[in-house]
Scaffold this active site. Structure first.
Site, mmCIF file in Angstrom:
data_model
loop_
_atom_site.group_PDB
_atom_site.id
_atom_site.type_symbol
_atom_site.label_atom_id
_atom_site.label_comp_id
_atom_site.label_asym_id
_atom_site.label_seq_id
_atom_site.Cartn_x
_atom_site.Cartn_y
_atom_site.Cartn_z
ATOM 1 N N ALA A 210 0.845 -1.202 0.000
ATOM 2 C CA ALA A 210 0.000 0.000 0.000
ATOM 3 C C ALA A 210 0.878 1.250 0.000
ATOM 4 O O ALA A 210 0.645 2.187 -0.762
ATOM 5 C CB ALA A 210 -0.932 -0.007 1.206
ATOM 6 N N GLU B 74 10.041 3.471 6.790
ATOM 7 C CA GLU B 74 9.843 2.028 6.976
ATOM 8 C C GLU B 74 10.627 1.595 8.203
ATOM 9 O O GLU B 74 11.822 1.833 8.294
ATOM 10 C CB GLU B 74 10.307 1.263 5.724
ATOM 11 C CG GLU B 74 10.419 -0.240 5.893
ATOM 12 C CD GLU B 74 9.138 -0.914 6.417
ATOM 13 O OE1 GLU B 74 8.089 -0.767 5.784
ATOM 14 O OE2 GLU B 74 9.215 -1.581 7.483
ATOM 15 N N THR C 9 3.475 -7.838 2.207
ATOM 16 C CA THR C 9 3.250 -7.958 0.768
ATOM 17 C C THR C 9 4.281 -8.886 0.122
ATOM 18 O O THR C 9 3.939 -9.744 -0.690
ATOM 19 C CB THR C 9 3.327 -6.557 0.118
ATOM 20 O OG1 THR C 9 2.388 -5.713 0.789
ATOM 21 C CG2 THR C 9 3.001 -6.614 -1.354
ATOM 22 N N GLY D 292 1.027 -14.681 -0.715
ATOM 23 C CA GLY D 292 0.829 -15.536 -1.891
ATOM 24 C C GLY D 292 0.726 -14.704 -3.163
ATOM 25 O O GLY D 292 0.980 -15.185 -4.260
ATOM 26 N N ARG E 124 -12.586 -18.594 3.552
ATOM 27 C CA ARG E 124 -11.463 -18.937 4.423
ATOM 28 C C ARG E 124 -11.920 -19.193 5.864
ATOM 29 O O ARG E 124 -11.444 -20.110 6.523
ATOM 30 C CB ARG E 124 -10.439 -17.802 4.392
ATOM 31 C CG ARG E 124 -9.767 -17.718 3.049
ATOM 32 C CD ARG E 124 -8.877 -16.522 2.887
ATOM 33 N NE ARG E 124 -8.038 -16.713 1.712
ATOM 34 C CZ ARG E 124 -7.031 -15.932 1.373
ATOM 35 N NH1 ARG E 124 -6.728 -14.875 2.109
ATOM 36 N NH2 ARG E 124 -6.309 -16.193 0.303
ATOM 37 N N GLU F 287 -3.844 -2.807 4.572
ATOM 38 C CA GLU F 287 -4.385 -3.634 5.646
ATOM 39 C C GLU F 287 -4.662 -2.838 6.917
ATOM 40 O O GLU F 287 -5.440 -3.275 7.764
ATOM 41 C CB GLU F 287 -3.424 -4.807 5.931
ATOM 42 C CG GLU F 287 -4.090 -5.922 6.707
ATOM 43 C CD GLU F 287 -3.180 -7.117 6.972
ATOM 44 O OE1 GLU F 287 -2.193 -7.313 6.230
ATOM 45 O OE2 GLU F 287 -3.472 -7.860 7.932
ATOM 46 N N ALA G 44 -6.612 -8.926 -1.279
ATOM 47 C CA ALA G 44 -5.717 -8.046 -0.517
ATOM 48 C C ALA G 44 -4.764 -7.296 -1.433
ATOM 49 O O ALA G 44 -4.605 -6.079 -1.313
ATOM 50 C CB ALA G 44 -4.929 -8.837 0.518
HETATM 51 P P1 ADP Z 1 0.059 -3.507 3.260
HETATM 52 O O1 ADP Z 1 -0.265 -4.808 2.585
HETATM 53 O O2 ADP Z 1 -1.134 -2.840 3.802
HETATM 54 O O3 ADP Z 1 0.938 -2.651 2.420
HETATM 55 P P2 ADP Z 1 2.376 -4.573 4.578
HETATM 56 O O4 ADP Z 1 2.465 -5.437 5.774
HETATM 57 O O5 ADP Z 1 2.768 -5.180 3.278
HETATM 58 O O6 ADP Z 1 0.920 -3.948 4.540
HETATM 59 O O7 ADP Z 1 3.297 -3.290 4.769
HETATM 60 C C1 ADP Z 1 3.238 -2.476 5.906
HETATM 61 C C2 ADP Z 1 4.628 -1.918 6.158
HETATM 62 O O8 ADP Z 1 4.576 -0.921 7.171
HETATM 63 C C3 ADP Z 1 5.625 -2.972 6.635
HETATM 64 O O9 ADP Z 1 6.771 -2.946 5.844
HETATM 65 C C4 ADP Z 1 5.913 -2.563 8.077
HETATM 66 O O10 ADP Z 1 7.201 -2.902 8.523
HETATM 67 C C5 ADP Z 1 5.729 -1.056 7.998
HETATM 68 N N1 ADP Z 1 5.450 -0.422 9.306
HETATM 69 C C6 ADP Z 1 4.630 -0.881 10.277
HETATM 70 N N2 ADP Z 1 4.643 -0.047 11.326
HETATM 71 C C7 ADP Z 1 5.485 0.977 11.002
HETATM 72 C C8 ADP Z 1 5.928 2.153 11.674
HETATM 73 N N3 ADP Z 1 5.522 2.442 12.910
HETATM 74 N N4 ADP Z 1 6.795 2.974 11.034
HETATM 75 C C9 ADP Z 1 7.242 2.682 9.790
HETATM 76 N N5 ADP Z 1 6.885 1.572 9.125
HETATM 77 C C10 ADP Z 1 6.009 0.734 9.705
#
Ligand code: ADP
Length: 668
Positions: A183, A202, A211, A215, A496, A634, A649
């Site tokens: 996202a 990140e 992501t 899958g 699911r 998400e 998703a």
């Molecule tokens: P989505 O499918 O919604 O993109 P993901 O799990 O693939 O969700 O990606 C969410 C990202 O956000 C992950 O890489 C995670 O490490 C990062 N993340 C979560 N919390 C924080 C935060 N507090 N600060 C920076 N990055 C974060």
């Protein structure tokens, strides 16, 4: 296993290790108060100082003898050779010659070189999944620096933050994105395309989040690719069943009207290929979530999912040309990326960012902790970097894209009200960073939340780790599930939640996925995790039998019951009524060798989250948009209702990431 496959497996193994540790993650100290809205108003963080932004601290006391020095070390595929150029105080250039795996090893080298240079440091972590390439480049640079007489110990101990900074950092940009998963990164591409400068924060030391280990099935009605599929009588009944239903919601009624029209055109045309349309996708998404999903959001999702495939393809994303039905997807509309798991998506985002790095900055190891609110508007983010506080002001908008909370045991127990039994000891498919941080940040600025209690489990976890690796299914149609007694127990094409609940009622909540040669024509045919069936069998993670009886013996189930289960299933493929009401069939399970792989329930996705509108604005607890704040992926709630369809998703995160980026950039 050939070298390329070995490397991919290594990468996947690295990613899985990240996922594994998820079970022991300590929940954050601040947890949100949940759907029950807190009565206090926003706890917004105060204004950052007015000092000029983006200062890079000096590189410290380390001195060099200027010049260019050579070094060499072994990578995964062979030697990595470097030429390191030094000024008196900095590493000014690193030229690399290498033959590491494209898209994996070479990317790891690029990011490590960037960190070494920007921080003038050797204190750089290996990139998860590319350990050998990471080690190789670090050793090669160390060798060059050693020949320059540099103080290696000092360099190995020098901590440097984003951009090589060594203290607190302040930056300004147009759009700040919290989270570098699907996202966040699709939002970054889209915001940039719409004219914005972007900073992505990140918290992990790699991009990709859940992501990259997903899958990666992506749902979209796609007349071209679906033309290769034939419509069965049972599938016709599914459409007709939906047309007979009664709906209350005005928007949903319009979908049904459109579907009626489309279905008439389809039947009049006497076509035999699979029927599908955005309306059919919308209705299945709505019904699959027990009518709890917000029709406005479902409408946007299903109208934009195919155009977003084209948007991604234009940026280099490759999908296979066939369509399949993913677990819990209910219909054959899932697109499969050319590359394993979610790596193709992440590669596409990263390539775009690399090409536009003048305008898009990614700060890894930078954990956002607070949103900055001024005069009721969100204007920035405060994060914790490796060496201090990172404050980023955004002139246009902030996008929360932090993913779900599947790896946060405390949070999932808190919100899991009645749908599931105690989830404390259930493992997860998620990466360790899926801890719900965005929920906590949004709560402090009075955001609304939707559907927090809807947590998705899959019946497809590896019994040891909870991950999706080792899963031998190749789409829904050509496999069955049997319990420890060798008996089928559920419609394997169902939702699911339905399948997982049924699995939880079986002995030890344990089942075997059964496939035959149709799924694995040869021993080196791979699953979605790039694991060949021969390797899985050799590792004891799957079992193989030349007859059904032999396979039953190997997995310890009653042979007579097992053979009867398969025979009854084969009769249903031939048109007999299926005892569990299954409607998705293709081939019989009748061609040796037969294979079995064990699976258990695992936490996969959190459907609930921040309330958004169709433009990805975050809504407050009164349903009003919070100026300057957007969310996607998400971390948001309200699209999928009680149960997300398999394959929705990746569509959701890309569609809404794209919309959030566009709107935060001020395009709309
Ligand atoms: P989505 O499918 O919604 O993109 P993901 O799990 O693939 O969700 O990606 C969410 C990202 O956000 C992950 O890489 C995670 O490490 C990062 N993340 C979560 N919390 C924080 C935060 N507090 N600060 C920076 N990055 C974060």
């Amino acid at each position: 296993m050939n070298l390329k496959k070995r490397m991919m497996s290594l990468m996947v193994a690295g990613l899985m290790t990240a996922g594994l540790a998820a079970c022991t993650t300590t929940p954050p100290t601040t947890t949100p108060a949940g759907t029950a809205a807190p009565t206090t108003t926003a706890v917004a963080t105060t204004t950052p100082s007015t000092t000029p932004p983006a200062t890079t601290a000096p590189t410290g006391e380390i001195k060099f003898k200027p010049g260019t020095y050579k070094g060499e070390a072994e990578g995964f595929h062979g030697p990595i050779k470097v030429e390191v150029t030094l000024s008196e105080t900095a590493i000014t250039d690193i030229k690399v010659e290498q033959t590491e795996t494209e898209g994996v090893g070479d990317k790891a080298i690029e990011s490590i070189v960037a960190l070494i240079k920007s921080g003038t440091t050797l204190k750089v972590d290996a990139v998860s999944g590319a350990t050998y390439s990471s080690k190789g480049i670090l050793e090669a640079v160390t060798a060059a620096l050693t020949s320059a007489g540099a103080d290696i110990e000092a360099l190995k101990n020098k901590t440097a933050g984003p951009g090589g900074t060594t203290g607190d950092v302040e930056k300004t940009t147009d759009v700040v994105i919290i989270g570098g998963g699907g996202a966040g990164l699709s939002a970054a591409m889209s915001a940039h395309e719409n004219g914005a400068k972007v900073i992505v924060l990140e918290k992990m030391s790699r991009l990709g989040g859940n992501t990259i280990i997903s899958g990666a099935a992506y749902n979209a009605a796609d007349p071209k690719r679906q033309a290769a599929l034939t419509m069965t009588d049972l599938e016709k009944k599914t459409v007709e069943g939906i047309l007979e239903m009664t709906f209350d919601d005005a928007k949903v009624k319009t979908w049904q009207e459109t579907l009626k029209q489309e279905w008439k055109e389809y039947t009049d045309s006497k076509k035999t290929t699979l029927f599908d349309s955005p309306s059919m996708h919308k209705l299945q998404t709505y019904l699959g979530g027990d009518k709890k999903g917000n029709p406005e959001l479902i409408d946007v999702l299903c109208e934009n999912t195919y155009p977003t495939i084209e948007w991604l393809e234009a940026k280099g994303m490759l999908f296979k040309d066939y369509i399949f039905t993913v677990l819990g997807g209910l219909w054959s509309r899932a697109h499969k990326p050319e590359k394993p798991l979610g790596t193709g998506f992440v590669q596409t985002y990263e390539d775009y960012i690399e090409k536009n790095k003048a305008d898009i900055e990614v700060l890894l190891d930078t954990k956002a902790e607070d949103l900055v609110m001024e005069g009721g508007k969100i204007v920035g983010v405060i994060a914790q970097g490796k060496t201090g506080k990172v404050t980023v002001r955004a002139s246009k908008g902030v996008i929360i894209a932090t993913g779900g909370f599947g790896a946060n045991v405390e949070m999932r127990n808190k919100y899991n009200t009645s749908l599931w039994p105690d989830l404390t000891n259930i493992k997860t498919t998620n990466h360790t960073g899926a801890t719900g941080d965005g929920i906590a940040m949004a709560e402090k600025v009075n955001a609304g939340f939707t559907g927090m209690e809807y947590i998705q489990l899959l019946p497809m976890g590896d019994p040891e780790t909870g991950s999706l690796s080792g899963n031998i299914e190749q789409g829904v149609q050509n496999r069955i599930f049997v319990n420890k007694e060798g008996k089928r127990f559920v419609d394997e094409g169902a939702r699911r939640d339905v399948m997982t609940k049924a699995l939880m009622e079986q002995t030890d909540s344990y089942m075997w996925v059964i496939v035959d040669k149709n799924s694995y024509p040869t021993g080196d045919t791979i699953n979605n995790f790039n694991e060949s069936i021969d390797d899985l069998v050799a590792a004891g993670r799957a079992f193989k039998g030349e007859t059904l009886e032999e396979l039953a013996g190997k997995i310890g189930v009653d042979p007579a019951a097992f053979v009867k289960s398969v025979e009854d299933f084969n009769k249903a493929v031939d048109g007999a009524k299926d005892e569990f009401g299954r409607t998705l069939f293709d081939k019989k399970l009748d061609t040796a060798p037969f294979y079995a792989g064990a699976r258990v329930p695992t936490v996969h996705h959190t459907m609930g989250g921040i309330t958004i509108d169709a433009q990805a604005h975050v809504l407050d607890q009164d349903g009003k948009a919070i100026p300057g704040l957007y969310a996607a992926g998400e971390v948001t709630g309200g699209i999928h209702g009680t149960n997300r369809l398999g394959g929705n998703a990746l569509a959701d995160i890309n569609v809404f990431g794209r919309i959030a980026g566009q709107n935060a950039a001020g395009a709309k």
